[in-house]
Write an enzyme that holds these catalytic residues in place. Structure first.
Site, mmCIF file in Angstrom:
data_model
loop_
_atom_site.group_PDB
_atom_site.id
_atom_site.type_symbol
_atom_site.label_atom_id
_atom_site.label_comp_id
_atom_site.label_asym_id
_atom_site.label_seq_id
_atom_site.Cartn_x
_atom_site.Cartn_y
_atom_site.Cartn_z
ATOM 1 N N GLY A 133 -25.279 2.148 38.036
ATOM 2 C CA GLY A 133 -24.382 1.188 38.679
ATOM 3 C C GLY A 133 -22.932 1.647 38.680
ATOM 4 O O GLY A 133 -22.555 2.611 38.027
ATOM 5 N N ASP A 134 -22.128 0.957 39.448
ATOM 6 C CA ASP A 134 -20.667 1.067 39.448
ATOM 7 C C ASP A 134 -20.217 -0.257 40.094
ATOM 8 O O ASP A 134 -20.997 -1.223 40.094
ATOM 9 C CB ASP A 134 -20.207 2.313 40.237
ATOM 10 C CG ASP A 134 -18.751 2.674 39.942
ATOM 11 O OD1 ASP A 134 -18.493 3.316 38.917
ATOM 12 O OD2 ASP A 134 -17.862 2.305 40.732
ATOM 13 N N LYS A 182 -22.007 11.183 42.162
ATOM 14 C CA LYS A 182 -21.648 9.789 42.451
ATOM 15 C C LYS A 182 -22.140 9.444 43.839
ATOM 16 O O LYS A 182 -22.348 10.330 44.674
ATOM 17 C CB LYS A 182 -20.126 9.617 42.391
ATOM 18 C CG LYS A 182 -19.688 8.212 42.097
ATOM 19 C CD LYS A 182 -19.633 7.966 40.610
ATOM 20 C CE LYS A 182 -19.287 6.532 40.278
ATOM 21 N NZ LYS A 182 -18.982 6.387 38.833
ATOM 22 N N ASN A 189 -18.463 -6.271 35.050
ATOM 23 C CA ASN A 189 -19.195 -5.819 33.869
ATOM 24 C C ASN A 189 -18.284 -5.142 32.831
ATOM 25 O O ASN A 189 -18.367 -5.446 31.635
ATOM 26 C CB ASN A 189 -20.298 -4.853 34.337
ATOM 27 C CG ASN A 189 -20.907 -4.101 33.189
ATOM 28 O OD1 ASN A 189 -20.509 -2.973 32.900
ATOM 29 N ND2 ASN A 189 -21.835 -4.719 32.498
HETATM 30 N N1 GLU Z 1 -20.388 4.173 37.007
HETATM 31 C C1 GLU Z 1 -20.242 4.471 35.606
HETATM 32 C C2 GLU Z 1 -19.141 5.497 35.425
HETATM 33 O O1 GLU Z 1 -18.179 5.462 36.138
HETATM 34 C C3 GLU Z 1 -21.541 4.795 34.917
HETATM 35 C C4 GLU Z 1 -22.364 5.878 35.512
HETATM 36 C C5 GLU Z 1 -23.752 6.035 34.891
HETATM 37 O O2 GLU Z 1 -24.110 5.300 33.977
HETATM 38 O O3 GLU Z 1 -24.436 6.951 35.336
HETATM 39 O O4 GLU Z 1 -19.170 6.328 34.560
#
Ligand code: GLU
Length: 449
Positions: free
Chosen positions: A169-170, A130, A245
């Site tokens: 994204g996040d 992350k 989103n």
């Molecule tokens: N941020 C998203 C999660 O918490 C997606 C992460 C991704 O697609 O790599 O899983």
């Protein structure tokens, strides 16, 4: 109040607290997993022998860097960038980037830690990582966001790649930001490496359904939990926190499955629309115009906006927290249960505090923790990587079908693991044990690294 840990696990946990001072969200995420692991360590003594817990709680690599950028008035700004490459036992590090003023190492590490087990549950070949920054995209112009993303990638590009680490994204990072970062990566490396990022635009290697995937997937997961109760979304009154989103596509899928979402929120307040949230309006306001949720009530006169307040006081049968961590505390959980809530599916990461989780589990409602319920986003990112690797692009129908299968599979895996480890119906135990075992076995196989 917290679940008792064995003496050995408690000692391990105390060491982790000491090694990572001040990182409260990381401590919380670790504690929750350790609380589930007692019976797993009895069944697999090699995990203890090989020090898997100590190893899994220590990121393989942590990168912290300066991100300088200039605003539209010519003023210089310095932010901090992070990428925590937590675990690569199952595949390249995979996980989103969060741009939000609250971001610090403790947040990135809690997210990266949860991501390890979430990604394992998807059954896809992806490790956990992350990243992000304390940059606040709120109120920034397009050009400012672009300059920030370019500066961020000017450092990050060295550490990422199709086979090493694949960000996405996040919170605060969507298609626009991924586009700017992809452009900068391409420029710096002179390579068109589509698989280095996911959540890309459809014109340049993105996957259909990725935008919808986290919300759709979380709703599929809750649908599965409801089926176990011989129930469905049909006619259910639902509350979805957030309006980003995840929330938008949770509302959309709930409506497709016959439920009615009556409230959504942002960090300023929430809006109640008893007729059911108008998804087209929500998309227009949030995705196109980047406005606040208050404006929903201005556009729909029968709806009302509550400034501040607490969205969990709106009575519902299904709650899907899709905003951010620790948004449901013990009191909120008690209110939800008292008002007749029978299912909670977490679209956000760790949105319920340990006290809140205890309330849900004690009340025996169906509670789907984030690392299982919201895994559809990252799972579809892995489908995007598959399409990139084969230079292919799949139809919406096919991709959604794959997402549905993955979510049903995750639900079954968690359900069965919970039974096996003596906690039937407890998806927290199910998700933690099943996710952990898969990663731990791979780590044992790889030797001491
Ligand atoms: N941020 C998203 C999660 O918490 C997606 C992460 C991704 O697609 O790599 O899983």
């Amino acid at each position: 109040m917290a679940v008792h840990l064995s003496e050995k696990l408690e000692a391990t946990y105390q060491k982790i607290l000491k090694r990572n001072p001040g990182e409260t969200e990381f401590h919380q995420a670790v504690r929750e997993v350790l609380e589930s692991l007692g019976p797993v360590l009895v069944k697999y003594p090699e995990f203890t022998d090989r020090k898997i817990i100590e190893r899994i709680c220590e990121p393989e690599r942590q990168i912290i860097f300066r991100v300088p950028w200039q605003d539209d008035r010519g003023e210089d700004h310095i932010n901090r960038g992070f990428r925590v490459q937590f675990n690569s036992a199952l595949g390249p590090y995979k996980g989103g980037l969060r741009f939000h003023p609250s971001v610090y190492l403790g947040i990135v590490k809690f997210l990266g830690f949860e991501q390890i087990f979430k990604n394992a549950l998807t059954g896809m070949p992806i490790g956990g990582g992350k990243g992000g920054s304390d940059f606040d995209p709120k109120g920034k112009s397009d050009n400012e966001v672009m300059r920030f993303c370019q500066s961020f990638m000017t450092e990050l590009w060295r550490y990422v790649g199709e086979y090493t680490d694949v960000p996405a994204g996040d919170i605060g990072v969507g298609g626009r930001e991924i586009g700017y970062m992809f452009g900068q990566f391409k420029r710096l490396t002179s390579k068109y490496e589509a698989g280095v990022l996911t959540g890309k635009g459809l014109d340049y290697g993105g996957s259909l359904v990725r935008t919808e995937a986290t919300g759709y997937g979380a709703t599929f997961f809750v649908d599965e939990m409801l089926k176990v109760r011989k129930d469905s979304f049909e006619g259910k009154k639902c509350v979805v926190s957030g309006s980003g989103n995840v929330a938008i596509y949770t509302v959309e899928k709930i409506h497709q499955l016959g439920g009615r979402v009556v409230a959504v929120s942002d960090s300023d307040g929430y809006v109640v629309d008893e007729k059911g949230i108008d998804v087209a309006l929500l998309k227009q306001l949030k995705e196109v115009e980047r406005r606040r949720i208050k404006d929903y009530a201005d556009a729909r006169k029968h709806a009302h906006y509550v400034h501040g307040g607490n969205i969990w006081e709106v009575p519902c049968q299904v709650a899907m927290p899709s905003a951010t961590q620790n948004e449901i505390n013990g009191k909120d959980a008690t209110t939800l249960v008292k008002n007749g809530c029978i299912a909670v599916g977490e679209g956000a990461n760790m949105p319920t505090t340990p006290e809140g989780i205890k309330v849900f589990l004690d009340a025996k409602i169906s509670y789907g923790p984030g690392k299982a319920a919201n895994a559809g986003g990252v799972a579809t990112s892995a489908l995007e990587m598959q399409q990139n690797a084969t230079r292919d692009s799949w139809t919406f129908e096919y991709t959604e079908k794959r997402l549905g299968e993955i979510m049903r599979n995750i639900h079954r895996t968690c359900f069965e693991a919970a039974e096996e480890f003596g906690a039937p119906g407890n998806y927290v135990v199910g998700a933690n044990t099943a996710g952990f075992i898969k990663v731990a076995k791979a780590m044992v196989a790889h030797g001491l690294i």
